[in-house]
Motif scaffolding. Structure first.
Motif, short mmCIF file in Angstrom:
data_model
loop_
_atom_site.label_atom_id
_atom_site.label_comp_id
_atom_site.label_asym_id
_atom_site.label_seq_id
_atom_site.Cartn_x
_atom_site.Cartn_y
_atom_site.Cartn_z
N LEU A 96 -23.53 -6.68 31.16
CA LEU A 96 -22.53 -7.64 30.71
C LEU A 96 -21.37 -6.88 30.09
O LEU A 96 -21.57 -6.02 29.24
N TYR B 73 -18.26 -12.98 28.52
CA TYR B 73 -18.74 -11.79 29.20
C TYR B 73 -18.70 -12.04 30.70
O TYR B 73 -18.82 -13.17 31.17
N GLN C 132 -13.30 -14.58 16.60
CA GLN C 132 -14.16 -14.70 15.42
C GLN C 132 -13.74 -15.87 14.53
O GLN C 132 -14.45 -16.20 13.57
N LEU D 184 -26.39 -13.37 19.52
CA LEU D 184 -25.58 -14.29 20.30
C LEU D 184 -26.45 -15.32 21.00
O LEU D 184 -27.56 -15.03 21.43
N ARG E 299 -24.49 -3.61 18.22
CA ARG E 299 -23.39 -4.27 17.53
C ARG E 299 -23.15 -3.55 16.22
O ARG E 299 -24.10 -3.16 15.54
N ASN F 130 -17.66 -5.96 15.33
CA ASN F 130 -18.79 -6.88 15.58
C ASN F 130 -18.93 -7.25 17.05
O ASN F 130 -19.57 -8.26 17.37
N LYS F 131 -18.33 -6.48 17.92
CA LYS F 131 -18.53 -6.74 19.35
C LYS F 131 -19.96 -6.37 19.72
O LYS F 131 -20.50 -5.38 19.25
N LEU F 132 -20.55 -7.16 20.60
CA LEU F 132 -21.87 -6.85 21.11
C LEU F 132 -21.70 -6.15 22.45
O LEU F 132 -21.17 -6.75 23.40
N THR F 133 -22.12 -4.90 22.53
CA THR F 133 -21.96 -4.10 23.74
C THR F 133 -23.32 -3.98 24.43
O THR F 133 -24.30 -3.58 23.80
N PHE F 134 -23.35 -4.32 25.70
CA PHE F 134 -24.60 -4.32 26.47
C PHE F 134 -24.75 -3.09 27.34
O PHE F 134 -23.77 -2.50 27.78
N PRO G 147 -22.49 -8.61 11.81
CA PRO G 147 -23.07 -7.76 12.86
C PRO G 147 -24.54 -8.01 13.12
O PRO G 147 -25.07 -7.57 14.13
N TYR H 256 -17.54 -15.75 22.55
CA TYR H 256 -17.36 -14.57 23.40
C TYR H 256 -17.36 -14.98 24.87
O TYR H 256 -18.04 -15.92 25.25
N LEU I 87 -17.69 -7.24 28.07
CA LEU I 87 -16.96 -8.17 27.22
C LEU I 87 -15.53 -8.34 27.68
O LEU I 87 -14.79 -7.36 27.83
N TYR J 74 -13.10 -12.02 22.85
CA TYR J 74 -13.91 -12.66 21.83
C TYR J 74 -13.02 -13.19 20.72
O TYR J 74 -11.89 -12.74 20.55
#
Lengths: 114, 113
Positions: free
Chosen positions: B43, B35, B50, B102, A94, A100-104, B98, B33, B45, B48
């Motif tokens: 996963l 996913y 905020q 989650l 992130r 602030n996207k959470l990328t997996f 950041p 969010y 996205l 999302y």
């Protein structure tokens, strides 16, 4: 764009063996790194996280991960696994620069044989 | 207990129908969010948000829509335009920033036939 790569899709090992799962991310700026775990039939749970400071991070259940900035890596380790560590493990990154996207990453399924 | 509630756990729909997945949180989190989880792909996205009344497309937003009229709720609509809707959908929330992890719901498994 930030991305995450997990090298192993499946890992099979015996109890008491050591585990190391690879994770590499692409973004070169300031990042926050996470490992999540999904046990069979359960929701995703946070295992550990790195924001700053000591690059060796300790998490729950005896897991640790080391942030190596020069290698863009955040590998997960456990010295001696148990059958209950059977799960799917996800690395994630992130950054503020990426909104602030959470990328997996694609996940690694770990099967520990009793 | 605070947490994220996704309902229903299993959902079946016929091809061509829109379907809405529910996600509610009582954690007072600003960010939420959606996913999608597919085997071997981790996963990905979808959307999302905020803050209330604002949301952004994620990496695979095509064929999906969302709304964020209340802080607690972030419903996802899978439209008939989504080419491969059968999947496991996960909702999550966090505080902003950041370094905030989650928190995930238990997911909804959608099957479209």
């Amino acid at each position: 764009a930030q991305s995450v790569s997990q090298h192993n899709h499946h890992v099979i090992l015996s109890e008491a063996a050591s585990l190391e799962l690879g994770c590499n991310y692409s973004y070169g700026g300031t990042v926050n790194l996470f490992w999540y775990v999904q046990y069979p039939g359960q929701h995703l749970q946070l295992l550990l996280k790195y924001f700053s400071g000591d690059p060796l991070v300790k998490g729950i259940k005896g897991f640790e991960a080391e942030f190596i900035k020069s290698k863009f890596s955040f590998n997960l380790r456990k010295p001696s696994v148990q059958w209950s560590d059977t799960a799917e493990y996800f690395c994630a990154v992130r950054s503020k620069a990426a909104g602030n996207k959470l990328t997996f990453g694609g996940g690694t399924r770990v099967l520990v044989k009793p | 207990d605070g947490g994220i509630t996704q309902s229903p756990k299993y959902l079946f729909r016929k091809e061509g129908q829109n379907v809405t997945l529910s996600c509610e949180q009582n954690l007072n989190h600003d960010a939420m969010y959606w996913y999608r989880q597919d085997p071997g792909q981790g996963l990905r996205l979808i959307y999302y948000s905020q803050i209330v009344n604002d949301f952004q497309k994620g990496d695979i937003a095509e064929g999906y829509s969302v709304s964020r009229e209340k802080k607690e709720s972030f419903p996802l609509t899978v439209t008939s335009a989504q080419k491969n809707p059968t999947a496991f959908y996960l909702c999550a929330s966090s505080t902003t920033g950041p370094n905030s992890p989650l928190h995930f719901g238990n997911g909804t498994r959608l099957t479209v036939t």
